[in-house]
Design an enzyme around this catalytic site. Structure first.
Site, PDB file in Angstrom:
ATOM      1  N   TYR A   1      11.396  43.803  27.748  1.00  0.00           N
ATOM      2  CA  TYR A   1      12.708  43.171  27.957  1.00  0.00           C
ATOM      3  C   TYR A   1      12.834  41.976  27.029  1.00  0.00           C
ATOM      4  O   TYR A   1      11.911  41.166  26.926  1.00  0.00           O
ATOM      5  CB  TYR A   1      12.840  42.719  29.409  1.00  0.00           C
TER       6      TYR A   1
ATOM      7  N   ASP B   1       8.034  38.175  21.182  1.00  0.00           N
ATOM      8  CA  ASP B   1       8.871  37.571  22.217  1.00  0.00           C
ATOM      9  C   ASP B   1       7.933  36.941  23.244  1.00  0.00           C
ATOM     10  O   ASP B   1       7.370  37.624  24.095  1.00  0.00           O
ATOM     11  CB  ASP B   1       9.771  38.627  22.857  1.00  0.00           C
TER      12      ASP B   1
ATOM     13  N   LYS C   1      11.921  29.989  29.270  1.00  0.00           N
ATOM     14  CA  LYS C   1      11.164  29.740  30.509  1.00  0.00           C
ATOM     15  C   LYS C   1      10.348  28.438  30.451  1.00  0.00           C
ATOM     16  O   LYS C   1      10.930  27.370  30.524  1.00  0.00           O
ATOM     17  CB  LYS C   1      10.360  30.977  30.871  1.00  0.00           C
TER      18      LYS C   1
HETATM   19  C1  LIG Z   1      13.273  36.212  30.597  1.00  0.00           C
HETATM   20  C2  LIG Z   1      13.063  36.871  29.279  1.00  0.00           C
HETATM   21  C3  LIG Z   1      14.051  36.886  28.283  1.00  0.00           C
HETATM   22  C4  LIG Z   1      15.450  36.385  28.528  1.00  0.00           C
HETATM   23  O1  LIG Z   1      15.480  35.026  28.819  1.00  0.00           O
HETATM   24  P1  LIG Z   1      16.762  34.453  29.623  1.00  0.00           P
HETATM   25  O2  LIG Z   1      16.515  32.975  29.627  1.00  0.00           O
HETATM   26  O3  LIG Z   1      16.726  35.080  30.968  1.00  0.00           O
HETATM   27  O4  LIG Z   1      17.958  34.832  28.843  1.00  0.00           O
HETATM   28  C5  LIG Z   1      13.733  37.391  27.046  1.00  0.00           C
HETATM   29  N1  LIG Z   1      12.512  37.877  26.787  1.00  0.00           N
HETATM   30  C6  LIG Z   1      11.527  37.905  27.717  1.00  0.00           C
HETATM   31  C7  LIG Z   1      10.179  38.425  27.355  1.00  0.00           C
HETATM   32  C8  LIG Z   1      11.790  37.417  28.999  1.00  0.00           C
HETATM   33  O5  LIG Z   1      10.832  37.482  29.929  1.00  0.00           O
END
Ligand SMILES: *Cc1c(COP(=O)(O)O)cnc(C)c1O
Length: 434
Positions: free
Chosen positions: A150, A245, A273
């Site tokens: 994701y 990511d 995060k």
């Molecule tokens: C949470 C997450 C996102 C998206 O971040 P948001 O602040 O919710 O837009 C993108 N990549 C990874 C790996 C994530 O866990």
């Protein structure tokens, strides 16, 4: 933490009824609605340390930690104080300020190969902008992602994306033009051959490969280092950029994220995060030669009204400083190990097949036997059904886990031995009832 009866949560139910009138599905982010586990969500009134309290006055040990950001726990005193002091000087200027420079200096000093960073307000914005930059720099359109990873909800990344989508069994989203998705190639994780074949076929058209080096949005699908190294080598050979990511893993699994853990430096990395310490912050960065392609230096446009605002920067900065000062990453690894030691005999004694998958302070309870899955299609589909019952038994026992079997749990520095003990006791009791 005492035993409690399964009394209905009257006040939470009343608030949720109001929520459904004015918010789609009653929530602002889909997984919060409890669809995957059934029942109605608890409505939170406050959080402190490792605990949250709902509007019915029940307390829970929280292992969601707002899905990762709260690595110090809720309402950490130093973070609250830093936010208060920043807010008193004005919450946003829309002009350069000291705190964004300090946070940028801090993250570039911690993360391998990171020379320059741009701050945004979410992980989604970070990955979306990093992909645009990769396309702008390489002059290529095709991007490669892995099934089950994701990367936020930008159009071209919302394909085989795990997280809330895995939860709902939707392979895709309505509203994403096919022409966007057609520029995205999907590969299974942990498959060297598929990777080699794709690069052999169209490696010279690929702008970037984006991957969660520690995939944590579709269960916790720990990868072989050799697979990530192959990714590094193939992208390099074909002039494609490797994009890690690290929105979950960055500043979580260690000071230098997965890049440091594996000793593999990506061309671009995205953050979110933990980097915001509980306030909305995202970021993406890499070498100066790549990052200087962004406006105003270069031709790739990217901007944000609240990007780098002092309140959010203060929360991120104080969080990272506290982690460094208190050797937080070491302590979290120790806590994770302790959890593993405590939990393993309990899980081994369970009639329902379940195993713990863990990386540092990120953990996942996989309701299946055999080897830990490394790719999305190796996850046992029946696990979700077992998890429904398990989740509610845990909730009744004062433990808040993610309301989906595909989501991971997080430890924070506020989780003490007694909280881990309560988690293990509750898991043991819940498994006995299953
Ligand atoms: C949470 C997450 C996102 C998206 O971040 P948001 O602040 O919710 O837009 C993108 N990549 C990874 C790996 C994530 O866990």
């Amino acid at each position: 933490m005492t035993e409690r009866s399964a009394q209905p949560r009257v006040t939470s139910a009343a608030w949720f009824k109001r929520a459904k009138e004015c918010l789609p599905g009653g929530v602002n982010s889909p997984v919060r609605a409890f669809h995957a586990v059934g029942g109605e969500p608890i409505v939170i009134r406050s959080g402190r340390g490792a605990l949250i309290e709902d509007v019915d006055g029940r307390t829970y040990v929280d292992f969601v930690c707002s899905w990762g950001p709260l690595i110090l726990g809720h309402a950490h005193q130093a973070v609250v104080e830093a936010v208060r002091q920043a807010a008193e000087r004005g919450t946003t200027y829309g002009a350069l300020c000291e705190l964004e420079i300090e946070l940028a200096e801090t993250v570039t000093s911690l993360y391998p190969g990171l020379e320059k960073v741009r701050f945004v307000s979410s992980g989604t914005e970070a990955t979306m902008s990093a992909i645009r930059l990769a396309r702008g720099v390489t002059g290529r359109d095709v991007i490669v992602k892995f099934s089950g990873c994701y990367h936020g909800h930008a159009d071209h990344l919302l394909v085989a994306a795990g997280s809330g989508l895995a939860t709902f069994g939707q392979p895709d989203s309505a509203g994403v033009p096919e022409s966007f998705a057609s520029q995205t190639r999907i590969l299974p994780l942990d498959d060297d051959e598929a990777l080699e074949t794709l690069f052999h076929q169209e490696g010279d058209n690929i702008a970037a490969v984006i991957v969660e080096p520690i995939p944590a949005n579709n269960g916790l699908l720990l990868q072989r280092e050799a697979f990530l190294r192959k990714l590094r080598n193939l992208t390099q050979k074909h002039g494609a950029l490797l994009l890690f990511d690290e929105v979950i893993s960055g500043f979580r699994v260690g000071a230098g994220g997965a890049a440091e853990l594996f000793g593999i430096t990506p061309d671009l990395a995205t953050f979110g995060k933990v980097i915001g310490g509980g306030l909305p912050v995202g970021g993406f960065g890499g070498a100066g030669t790549i990052m200087d392609n962004l406006a105003p230096e270069g031709p790739v446009y990217q901007a944000g009204t609240l990007s780098g605002n002092p309140v959010a920067m203060a929360a991120g900065l104080e969080t990272l400083r506290t982690l460094k000062r208190e050797q937080g990453w070491q302590k979290l690894e120790t806590a994770g190990k302790k959890l593993e030691t405590m939990l393993t005999p309990i899980l081994e004694a369970s009639k329902t097949p379940v195993q713990l998958v863990r990386c540092a302070s990120v953990f996942w309870l996989a309701f299946q036997g055999g080897a830990a899955p490394r790719r999305a299609d190796a996850i046992e589909p029946r696990a979700a059904k077992n998890y429904r019952r398990f989740f509610h038994l845990m909730l009744e026992n004062g433990v808040y886990l993610a309301p989906s079997s595909y989501e991971v749990g997080f430890l924070s520095l506020a989780h003490e031995e007694k909280h881990l003990q309560h988690l293990c006791n509750s898991i043991s009791a819940a498994l006995d009832k299953m």
